[in-house]
Design a protein around this motif. Structure first.
Motif, mmCIF file in Angstrom:
data_model
loop_
_atom_site.group_PDB
_atom_site.id
_atom_site.type_symbol
_atom_site.label_atom_id
_atom_site.label_comp_id
_atom_site.label_asym_id
_atom_site.label_seq_id
_atom_site.Cartn_x
_atom_site.Cartn_y
_atom_site.Cartn_z
ATOM 1 N N CYS A 1 7.031 4.898 -6.701
ATOM 2 C CA CYS A 1 7.426 5.471 -5.408
ATOM 3 C C CYS A 1 6.758 6.833 -5.206
ATOM 4 C CB CYS A 1 8.932 5.640 -5.334
ATOM 5 S SG CYS A 1 9.826 4.099 -5.134
ATOM 6 N N ASP A 2 6.580 7.193 -3.938
ATOM 7 C CA ASP A 2 5.917 8.461 -3.605
ATOM 8 C C ASP A 2 6.859 9.495 -3.008
ATOM 9 O OD1 ASP A 2 3.184 7.597 -4.266
ATOM 10 O OD2 ASP A 2 3.444 6.227 -2.576
ATOM 11 N N PHE A 3 7.807 9.072 -2.180
ATOM 12 C CA PHE A 3 8.738 9.982 -1.520
ATOM 13 C C PHE A 3 10.115 9.313 -1.448
ATOM 14 C CE2 PHE A 3 4.537 10.734 0.263
ATOM 15 C CZ PHE A 3 4.396 12.112 0.188
ATOM 16 N N ALA A 4 11.156 10.137 -1.507
ATOM 17 C CA ALA A 4 12.522 9.621 -1.368
ATOM 18 C C ALA A 4 13.214 10.316 -0.204
ATOM 19 C CB ALA A 4 13.316 9.835 -2.653
ATOM 20 N N ILE A 5 14.006 9.541 0.531
ATOM 21 C CA ILE A 5 14.822 10.065 1.629
ATOM 22 C C ILE A 5 16.283 9.822 1.281
ATOM 23 C CG2 ILE A 5 15.358 9.938 4.091
ATOM 24 C CD1 ILE A 5 12.556 8.739 4.523
ATOM 25 N N SER A 6 17.063 10.888 1.305
ATOM 26 C CA SER A 6 18.478 10.796 0.956
ATOM 27 C C SER A 6 19.309 11.457 2.047
ATOM 28 C CB SER A 6 18.728 11.490 -0.390
ATOM 29 O OG SER A 6 20.101 11.501 -0.715
ATOM 30 N N GLY B 1 0.805 -1.213 0.000
ATOM 31 C CA GLY B 1 0.000 0.000 0.000
ATOM 32 C C GLY B 1 0.836 1.260 0.000
ATOM 33 N N LYS B 2 0.126 2.372 0.057
ATOM 34 C CA LYS B 2 0.736 3.690 0.000
ATOM 35 C C LYS B 2 0.855 4.289 1.401
ATOM 36 C CE LYS B 2 1.028 4.280 -4.559
ATOM 37 N NZ LYS B 2 2.241 4.712 -5.279
ATOM 38 N N PRO B 3 1.796 5.223 1.580
ATOM 39 C CA PRO B 3 2.788 5.678 0.606
ATOM 40 C C PRO B 3 3.962 4.707 0.479
ATOM 41 C CG PRO B 3 3.099 6.836 2.668
ATOM 42 C CD PRO B 3 1.868 5.991 2.848
ATOM 43 N N VAL B 4 4.607 4.753 -0.675
ATOM 44 C CA VAL B 4 5.830 3.974 -0.900
ATOM 45 C C VAL B 4 7.017 4.913 -0.712
ATOM 46 C CG1 VAL B 4 7.151 2.572 -2.531
ATOM 47 C CG2 VAL B 4 4.636 2.472 -2.548
#
Length: 454
Positions: free
Chosen positions: A160-165, A69-72
């Motif tokens: 994907c919905d959000f990225a963390i870097s 499910g979301k968010p990814v």
């Protein structure tokens, strides 16, 4: 589980983070050859219950997924090293093996913290049974500025919905924007060989074309945006001086604040190459390898990341670590060290020990390039950095390699893992924050196409 429970879960994995970071540090692999590193992370995450998804076109790229499910949420991991930066954990330049690679950009720390953060988030999703998916992305070839561009091209990030870097650095801060857009291009000239003394008139020198092209590009520098960077190396083909060289080439990196500037400069460099070929009666072949974008600003996401830096435990360095950091600082120019310590407000200490100002990125921009910039054009992405090497030490140096191989870097990485889990926690539980971040992203996003062709 509350957010503090996630932070504690990360602390419980301190030993695993250190083991992972040191294993990658002790077995450095340059971009395109990160097989052992990628396989290690596959095994680590697979053993934690993640599903491993590989990409047939990229041997060392994958993602490890848990949940539904979301968010990814994509947690970006890297693990490639830099050529020629082999270094022992010592305060003098001492390669482990002369000429071999080393982790001068701390990607051993980067990959380890991202993986530990992903595992902690997985355990949270598992315990709470809420809707949501976490992915650790194993991203090769970052130092070549190409890995994530290729991964986007092969649709590895599509849902994907959000990225963390995050990235090891000398400061504890958030970047809302940064990364110079960049592109790589090869220029190959073909001429005609001849005896350089007996019949030079019969030859057509490819090396002359390379030199004339480089002179032309050097004149071009005055007439492009002042923030552009143009770097090159040359290859004469290894011919002896008494042979008119029939083959020679140059390899260019072009950087600028925006990818549109990069593309425009490349067009002009191509014309210079064609002019050099015309002057020398040679033929020019131009190959644009790939390009990567600047980071798309997202202040709402930056605010969320900064709040989580406030809530996490920032690295604290003991007397022995501080002494080692001081000795490393002693190997760099005094003026550079003092400038960095003032910028990061270290109060004379060698390591940044507190949270830096929210808007420090505006006066201390990320002027390097990274393929992570492209991620910010397909989904919202935040970038945080933690203190992993002394203020005044630059990445891509032997000093940074030494710091990345010991507890200096590992403490910064443990803090980063806490920050990563906190950001993910808020994205799963705060729809208002998700909406604000996505609204800003949709207002700023553009028509993005990866600058890569297979």
């Amino acid at each position: 589980m509350e957010k503090r429970d996630l932070h504690n879960e990360v602390k419980k994995m301190k030993s695993l983070l250190e083991t992972t970071s040191r294993l990658i540090w002790e077995h450095p692999e340059v971009g395109g050859n990160e097989k052992e590193s990628a396989d290690y992370f596959r095994k680590l995450l697979g053993g934690e219950g993640f599903k491993i998804v590989n990409e047939e076109h990229m041997e060392n790229a994958f993602y490890a997924e848990y949940g539904s499910g979301k968010p990814v949420i994509a947690i970006l991991g890297e693990y490639d090293a830099l050529p020629g930066l082999s270094q022992k954990v010592t305060d003098n330049k001492a390669p482990v093996a002369e000429g071999e690679p080393g982790h001068g950009c701390g990607h051993n720390l980067l990959g380890a913290a991202a993986a530990i953060g992903a595992i902690a988030v997985k355990r949270y999703l598992e315990a709470e049974g809420i809707s949501g998916t976490v992915r650790f992305y194993g991203c090769p070839e970052e130092e070549l500025l190409s890995g994530k561009v290729k991964m986007i091209y092969y649709h590895m990030f599509d849902d994907c919905d959000f990225a963390i870097s995050w990235h090891p650095m000398s400061a504890n801060m958030v970047y809302d924007s940064g990364y110079l857009a960049s592109a790589s291009a090869h220029f190959e000239f073909r001429g005609r060989s001849s005896h350089a003394a007996f019949a030079p008139e019969l030859g057509r020198s490819a090396l002359d074309a390379v030199e004339l092209m480089n002179v032309g590009v050097n004149y071009l520098r005055e007439h492009v945006t002042s923030k552009a960077r143009i770097h090159y190396t040359t290859d004469s083909g290894g011919f002896a001086p008494n042979i008119v060289p029939p083959l020679a080439g140059s390899w260019y990196f072009v950087r600028a604040p925006y990818i549109a500037d990069v593309k425009d400069i490349l067009k002009r460099i191509r014309k210079i190459a064609e002019g050099a070929a015309l002057m020398t009666e040679t033929e020019a072949d131009v190959r644009i390898d790939y390009g990567c974008c600047e980071m798309l600003e997202n202040h709402a996401y930056g605010d969320l990341a900064y709040q989580n830096m406030k809530e996490a435990e920032l690295p604290v360095f003991d007397d022995e670590e501080t002494e080692f950091a001081s000795r490393l600082v002693g190997t760099v120019t005094k003026a550079d060290a003092e400038k960095a310590q003032k910028l990061y407000d270290t109060e004379g200490r060698p390591m940044t020990w507190k949270l830096n100002d929210r808007n420090l990125y505006q006066i201390n921009p990320l002027t390097a390039s990274s393929d992570s910039g492209d991620i910010s054009h397909i989904m919202p992405m935040c970038v945080v950095t933690t203190s992993c090497w002394p203020a005044g030490v630059a990445p891509h140096t032997w000093q940074a390699t030494a710091a990345a191989g010991c507890s200096l870097g590992e403490k910064g990485a443990l803090s980063a893992a806490q920050i990563i889990t906190g950001i993910a926690y808020d994205l799963y539980n705060r729809p208002d924050q998700r909406e604000a971040i996505l609204t800003e992203f949709n207002q700023k996003r553009d028509a993005y196409v990866p600058m890569y062709e297979s």
